[in-house]
Enzyme design. Structure first.
Site, PDB file in Angstrom:
ATOM      1  N   ARG A 138       0.810  -1.214   0.000  1.00 57.13           N
ATOM      2  CA  ARG A 138       0.000   0.000   0.000  1.00 57.13           C
ATOM      3  C   ARG A 138       0.851   1.276   0.000  1.00 57.13           C
ATOM      4  O   ARG A 138       0.591   2.206  -0.748  1.00 57.13           O
ATOM      5  CB  ARG A 138      -0.947   0.022   1.214  1.00 57.13           C
ATOM      6  CG  ARG A 138      -2.158  -0.849   1.035  1.00 57.13           C
ATOM      7  CD  ARG A 138      -2.611  -1.420   2.348  1.00 57.13           C
ATOM      8  NE  ARG A 138      -1.691  -2.441   2.807  1.00 57.13           N
ATOM      9  CZ  ARG A 138      -1.788  -3.730   2.462  1.00 57.13           C
ATOM     10  NH1 ARG A 138      -2.757  -4.132   1.708  1.00 57.13           N
ATOM     11  NH2 ARG A 138      -0.885  -4.618   2.865  1.00 57.13           N
ATOM     12  N   ARG A 197      11.375   3.798   4.201  1.00 54.90           N
ATOM     13  CA  ARG A 197      10.858   2.744   5.089  1.00 54.90           C
ATOM     14  C   ARG A 197      12.078   1.988   5.608  1.00 54.90           C
ATOM     15  O   ARG A 197      12.826   1.407   4.830  1.00 54.90           O
ATOM     16  CB  ARG A 197       9.927   1.818   4.314  1.00 54.90           C
ATOM     17  CG  ARG A 197       9.537   0.580   5.085  1.00 54.90           C
ATOM     18  CD  ARG A 197       8.331  -0.115   4.483  1.00 54.90           C
ATOM     19  NE  ARG A 197       7.115   0.614   4.785  1.00 54.90           N
ATOM     20  CZ  ARG A 197       5.876   0.101   4.712  1.00 54.90           C
ATOM     21  NH1 ARG A 197       5.703  -1.138   4.329  1.00 54.90           N
ATOM     22  NH2 ARG A 197       4.827   0.824   5.011  1.00 54.90           N
ATOM     23  N   SER A 207       5.254  -7.580  13.841  1.00 53.85           N
ATOM     24  CA  SER A 207       5.633  -6.591  12.833  1.00 53.85           C
ATOM     25  C   SER A 207       6.820  -7.084  12.027  1.00 53.85           C
ATOM     26  O   SER A 207       7.551  -7.990  12.458  1.00 53.85           O
ATOM     27  CB  SER A 207       5.990  -5.262  13.518  1.00 53.85           C
ATOM     28  OG  SER A 207       4.829  -4.607  13.943  1.00 53.85           O
ATOM     29  N   CYS A 258      -4.436  -1.592   9.306  1.00 53.29           N
ATOM     30  CA  CYS A 258      -3.561  -1.035   8.267  1.00 53.29           C
ATOM     31  C   CYS A 258      -3.223  -2.053   7.181  1.00 53.29           C
ATOM     32  O   CYS A 258      -2.802  -1.675   6.098  1.00 53.29           O
ATOM     33  CB  CYS A 258      -2.271  -0.526   8.905  1.00 53.29           C
ATOM     34  SG  CYS A 258      -1.410  -1.819   9.828  1.00 53.29           S
TER      35      CYS A 258
END
Ligand code: NVA
Length: 336
Positions: A74, A123, A280, A318
């Site tokens: 995304r 990122r 994560s 998310c």
């Protein structure tokens, strides 16, 4: 001699004031409506004039480096398409191209990339990596996710909430029955709104059940400042680290946060329930331990009903999601 203006960076939404956040949301809503009107046909009636409009080409002739050392669907799609919408060029540099701090220091990488581009969207793994990048970069650096923060996701969530504001029960409506009459009125009145205005959002109770990670951290420094109450349930060993609480307290957000370990308590009165993965990116080695520690934290319809969420509560994630943290029934019926 004129003072040198510091390069602005965005590491977390704590770096932005409330008017700045609202301006970003209003502009995003505007861009979305004039370029993708079919996404909101119920509130958007194209006219000749608006059909022809394009957002200002503020990135014309500019290149933004997308420095992604972790996978992304995304965020990568959103950044590449929005940079091209604003007339710019997105230069994707994945971890096969560049690994921060592996074959050269972040300082040298920042100087080289910053010397040839007009912006960096990065990122990274450890949050320190992006702080280093920002410290030495001559061009603005925006955090596209780090171990501590994920500002762009919370901006996207806020835009979603504003664009669905007609779905939420008004604060003065009866406690346990959704006020369908008012909800219909509000949909009608939105039809009359000009395409460019961001629908207002009444104060909401937003509950978060799960891991205290980057998404939650940006929620903590943002939602209370916008008038929303935040109720969080997370196992105590996963409590947000001190550097996050420091920003929360500096901004006075702590007054708008309830924090505990019981998911049922956390969803009490919720308009919206949010969660994130329990594992994560980069935490794969901790998977077995985390699955044990988060037992009882799965978001389900039963949990929200028993805990006293509002009858018309909504769910946000998310993505990517796993069944562990939210069951399929919730994502079929309650998702925004
Ligand atoms: N907490 C998650 C967010 C993914 C968008 C992660 O860092 O992997």
């Amino acid at each position: 001699m004129a003072a040198k203006i510091a390069t602005p960076h965005l590491m977390t939404l704590a770096d932005l004031s409330v008017p700045q956040i609202n301006r970003l949301l209003a502009h995003s809503h505007y861009c979305k409506q004039i370029t993708k009107p079919w996404l909101e046909p119920q509130v958007y009636k194209p006219t000749k004039r608006t059909q022809l409009r394009m957002p200002s080409q503020s990135l014309f002739n500019k290149t933004v480096a997308l420095l992604f050392s972790k996978r992304s669907t995304r965020t990568r799609l959103a950044s590449e398409t929005s940079i091209s919408l604003l007339g710019g060029n997105a230069l994707f540099l994945g971890k096969e191209d560049i690994q921060l701090g592996v074959n050269e220091t972040p300082r040298d990488t920042a100087r080289v990339i910053g010397g040839m581009t007009e912006g960096i969207f990065a990122r990274v793994g450890d949050h320190e990596e992006i702080e280093e990048l920002a410290k030495y970069s001559p061009v603005p650096v925006i955090n596209a996710l780090s171990s501590l923060w994920h500002p762009t996701q919370v901006l996207a969530d806020l835009l979603t909430l504003h664009e669905h504001s007609h779905l939420f029960t008004k604060p003065d409506a009866k406690d346990d029955t959704p006020d369908y009459k008012n909800m219909q009125t509000s949909v009608k009145s939105r039809k009359r709104e000009k395409p460019t205005s961001l629908p207002e959002l009444s104060p909401l109770t937003i509950s978060y059940v799960g891991d205290s990670a980057n998404i939650l951290h940006d929620m903590l420094v943002t939602y209370p400042r916008l008038g929303h109450s935040l109720r969080v349930a997370s196992p105590s060993k996963y409590r947000a680290p001190p550097e996050v609480w420091k920003r929360v307290e500096e901004l006075g957000c702590d007054k708008g946060i309830w924090w505990g370990e019981d998911p049922r308590e956390a969803v009490k009165g919720a308009d919206v329930v949010v969660t994130d993965t329990w594992i994560s990116m980069g935490q794969e080695a901790e998977k077995a331990q985390r699955l044990r520690d988060f037992q009882g934290y799965q978001v389900t319809e039963a949990l929200c009903r028993e805990g006293g969420a509002k009858p018309d509560w909504k769910f946000m994630h998310c993505l990517p999601r796993k069944q562990d943290e939210v069951d399929d029934e919730v994502t079929s019926w309650f998702c925004l």
